[in-house]
Design a protein around this motif. Structure first.
Motif, mmCIF file in Angstrom:
data_model
loop_
_atom_site.group_PDB
_atom_site.id
_atom_site.type_symbol
_atom_site.label_atom_id
_atom_site.label_comp_id
_atom_site.label_asym_id
_atom_site.label_seq_id
_atom_site.Cartn_x
_atom_site.Cartn_y
_atom_site.Cartn_z
ATOM 1 N N LEU A 66 0.835 -1.203 0.000
ATOM 2 C CA LEU A 66 0.000 0.000 0.000
ATOM 3 C C LEU A 66 0.871 1.255 0.000
ATOM 4 C CD1 LEU A 66 -2.951 -0.693 2.482
ATOM 5 C CD2 LEU A 66 -3.047 -0.546 -0.007
ATOM 6 N N ALA A 67 1.930 1.241 0.800
ATOM 7 C CA ALA A 67 2.840 2.390 0.840
ATOM 8 C C ALA A 67 3.496 2.594 -0.522
ATOM 9 C CB ALA A 67 3.896 2.175 1.919
ATOM 10 N N CYS A 68 3.909 1.502 -1.145
ATOM 11 C CA CYS A 68 4.523 1.597 -2.479
ATOM 12 C C CYS A 68 3.530 2.142 -3.497
ATOM 13 C CB CYS A 68 5.018 0.227 -2.927
ATOM 14 S SG CYS A 68 6.474 -0.355 -2.045
ATOM 15 N N ALA A 69 2.288 1.706 -3.426
ATOM 16 C CA ALA A 69 1.277 2.143 -4.395
ATOM 17 C C ALA A 69 1.099 3.651 -4.357
ATOM 18 C CB ALA A 69 -0.051 1.443 -4.110
ATOM 19 N N VAL A 70 0.966 4.219 -3.163
ATOM 20 C CA VAL A 70 0.784 5.668 -3.054
ATOM 21 C C VAL A 70 2.026 6.400 -3.541
ATOM 22 C CG1 VAL A 70 0.405 7.571 -1.443
ATOM 23 C CG2 VAL A 70 -0.928 5.473 -1.218
ATOM 24 N N GLU A 71 3.211 5.863 -3.229
ATOM 25 C CA GLU A 71 4.449 6.491 -3.705
ATOM 26 C C GLU A 71 4.558 6.393 -5.226
ATOM 27 O OE1 GLU A 71 7.794 8.748 -3.506
ATOM 28 O OE2 GLU A 71 6.364 8.314 -1.895
ATOM 29 N N TYR A 72 4.073 5.314 -5.816
ATOM 30 C CA TYR A 72 4.092 5.186 -7.281
ATOM 31 C C TYR A 72 3.170 6.206 -7.938
ATOM 32 C CZ TYR A 72 6.521 0.677 -6.797
ATOM 33 O OH TYR A 72 7.427 -0.320 -6.513
ATOM 34 N N PHE A 73 1.990 6.424 -7.348
ATOM 35 C CA PHE A 73 1.112 7.469 -7.881
ATOM 36 C C PHE A 73 1.817 8.824 -7.827
ATOM 37 C CE2 PHE A 73 -2.739 4.771 -6.579
ATOM 38 C CZ PHE A 73 -3.059 4.452 -7.887
ATOM 39 N N HIS A 74 2.473 9.083 -6.706
ATOM 40 C CA HIS A 74 3.189 10.349 -6.549
ATOM 41 C C HIS A 74 4.321 10.469 -7.568
ATOM 42 C CE1 HIS A 74 5.014 13.817 -4.786
ATOM 43 N NE2 HIS A 74 6.076 13.174 -4.361
ATOM 44 N N ALA A 75 5.112 9.405 -7.715
ATOM 45 C CA ALA A 75 6.234 9.421 -8.657
ATOM 46 C C ALA A 75 5.746 9.648 -10.086
ATOM 47 C CB ALA A 75 7.009 8.114 -8.567
ATOM 48 N N ALA A 76 4.644 8.990 -10.453
ATOM 49 C CA ALA A 76 4.085 9.170 -11.798
ATOM 50 C C ALA A 76 3.641 10.609 -12.011
ATOM 51 C CB ALA A 76 2.905 8.220 -12.003
ATOM 52 N N SER A 77 3.037 11.212 -10.993
ATOM 53 C CA SER A 77 2.589 12.601 -11.129
ATOM 54 C C SER A 77 3.770 13.541 -11.328
ATOM 55 C CB SER A 77 1.775 13.018 -9.897
ATOM 56 O OG SER A 77 2.601 13.261 -8.768
ATOM 57 N N LEU A 78 4.904 13.247 -10.701
ATOM 58 C CA LEU A 78 6.098 14.088 -10.871
ATOM 59 C C LEU A 78 6.674 13.948 -12.278
ATOM 60 C CD1 LEU A 78 7.940 13.555 -7.459
ATOM 61 C CD2 LEU A 78 6.350 15.382 -8.111
ATOM 62 N N ILE A 79 6.709 12.723 -12.792
ATOM 63 C CA ILE A 79 7.191 12.515 -14.161
ATOM 64 C C ILE A 79 6.378 13.353 -15.136
ATOM 65 C CG2 ILE A 79 7.395 10.845 -16.049
ATOM 66 C CD1 ILE A 79 7.939 8.685 -13.961
ATOM 67 N N LEU A 80 5.053 13.290 -15.001
ATOM 68 C CA LEU A 80 4.173 14.031 -15.904
ATOM 69 C C LEU A 80 4.277 15.537 -15.672
ATOM 70 C CD1 LEU A 80 1.045 11.699 -15.714
ATOM 71 C CD2 LEU A 80 2.754 11.797 -17.536
ATOM 72 N N ASP A 81 4.377 15.936 -14.421
ATOM 73 C CA ASP A 81 4.466 17.354 -14.075
ATOM 74 C C ASP A 81 5.715 18.007 -14.666
ATOM 75 O OD1 ASP A 81 3.127 19.431 -12.690
ATOM 76 O OD2 ASP A 81 4.651 19.384 -11.123
ATOM 77 N N ASP A 82 6.786 17.244 -14.815
ATOM 78 C CA ASP A 82 8.059 17.787 -15.301
ATOM 79 C C ASP A 82 8.131 17.904 -16.825
ATOM 80 O OD1 ASP A 82 9.072 18.053 -12.742
ATOM 81 O OD2 ASP A 82 10.105 16.118 -12.748
ATOM 82 N N LEU A 83 7.184 17.315 -17.553
ATOM 83 C CA LEU A 83 7.252 17.284 -19.015
ATOM 84 C C LEU A 83 7.245 18.694 -19.620
ATOM 85 C CD1 LEU A 83 4.741 14.372 -19.724
ATOM 86 C CD2 LEU A 83 7.200 14.352 -20.227
ATOM 87 N N PRO A 84 7.792 18.851 -20.808
ATOM 88 C CA PRO A 84 7.785 20.170 -21.467
ATOM 89 C C PRO A 84 6.387 20.766 -21.625
ATOM 90 C CG PRO A 84 9.300 18.704 -22.584
ATOM 91 C CD PRO A 84 8.574 17.864 -21.573
ATOM 92 N N CYS A 85 5.380 19.935 -21.823
ATOM 93 C CA CYS A 85 4.021 20.438 -21.988
ATOM 94 C C CYS A 85 3.374 20.822 -20.656
ATOM 95 C CB CYS A 85 3.147 19.397 -22.698
ATOM 96 S SG CYS A 85 3.034 17.823 -21.831
#
Length: 298
Positions: A66-85
């Motif tokens: 469960l802890a990993c799942a929430v951290e994965y959602f967070h990590a994915a949001s950072l990847i997308l947030d950093d994109l040029p668009c």
């Protein structure tokens, strides 16, 4: 690079173990996933989930995924947030952003892989629970990750400046972009013990305060921080005309807002603890994260 304590090392190992991988997977995607799973931040949300799950006496085979799942959602949001668009960032957690190393398309696919893996981990963790608990879990995920949460908050963030730019709009965006994941981290492990209506109401309030507090601290770091102490690009909010409480109110008023949120957090945490010892972990967790925030600001 962060120096991890024993809990951090435990989470780091679990994040590696549960990361999305498959035999023969495309090597660039594999590299992007590996970079994300090893570039660890404070693990704040994962630590919160783990503390809650252990306080609620969930098995370790459930608590860590469960802890990993929430951290994965967070990590994915950072990847997308950093994109040029999106924010067009160059540095995240002290190293080049995933899209800068592996390309935009691979970064998007890596984010999708982490999101998919997180859903699987949560589904497996609650597979043996009552149907009502599984339904509440699904609704919580939709509420925190969808249009009312992370996705909606990011959409408003991108269009900030085309409409209202006051403190209320900044708070609404912070509730979606930041508060939603705190709500997920607080409530997801608590669903297993079926909190009362009063407990649920206080948990939601705590998530709001934590999200607003954390975003305000991050806004302060964006304005007065440096690349070295922030671990990511700074000054981006002003450059991109994005919501930032410090830019809107000034450092003094923003700091008073942070102090007021800390008092609201402490009061809400005490009210929850008064309803049962299973919420005692909240005070210790809050003291730890506020202490880290002050240490970074010093």
């Amino acid at each position: 690079m962060n120096t991890l304590d024993s809990e951090g090392m435990e989470l780091a190992a679990a994040l590696q173990e549960h990361a999305p991988r498959a035999p023969g997977m495309e090597p660039h995607l594999h590299a992007a996933i590996t970079q994300t799973a090893t570039a660890l931040g404070s693990l704040l949300r994962a630590r919160l989930v783990l503390s809650a799950a252990r306080s609620h006496e969930l098995p370790e085979a459930v608590a860590l995924p469960l802890a990993c799942a929430v951290e994965y959602f967070h990590a994915a949001s950072l990847i997308l947030d950093d994109l040029p668009c999106m924010d067009d960032a160059t540095v995240r957690r002290g190293q080049a952003c995933v899209h800068r190393v592996h390309g935009d398309a691979t970064a998007i696919l890596a984010a999708l892989a982490f999101i998919n893996r997180a859903h699987v981990l949560i589904g497996l963790a609650y597979a043996a629970h009552a149907p009502a608990v599984r339904v509440r879990t699904a609704l919580l995920l939709d509420d925190t990750l969808g249009l009312a949460g992370l996705v909606g908050g990011q959409a408003r963030d991108l269009r900030f400046g085309e409409g209202a730019t006051d403190r209320r709009e900044i708070a609404v965006i912070a509730a979606g972009k930041t508060g939603a994941l705190f709500k997920l981290a607080l409530i997801l492990p608590a669903l297993a013990v079926e909190p009362s209506a009063a407990e649920f109401r206080l948990l939601k309030a705590l998530a709001v305060y934590w999200g607003q507090w954390f975003q305000a601290c991050d806004d302060m770091k964006d304005v007065i921080g440096t690349l070295m102490n922030a671990g990511k690009d700074t000054g981006r909010d002003q450059a991109l005309s994005r919501p930032n409480l410090v830019n809107a109110l000034g450092p003094g008023a923003a700091q008073r807002r942070i102090d007021r949120l800390e008092r609201q957090l402490a009061r809400t945490s005490r009210n929850l603890q008064a309803l049962g010892a299973r919420w005692n972990y909240l005070a210790e967790f809050h003291a730890a994260i506020t202490g880290r925030a002050r240490a970074r600001a010093a």
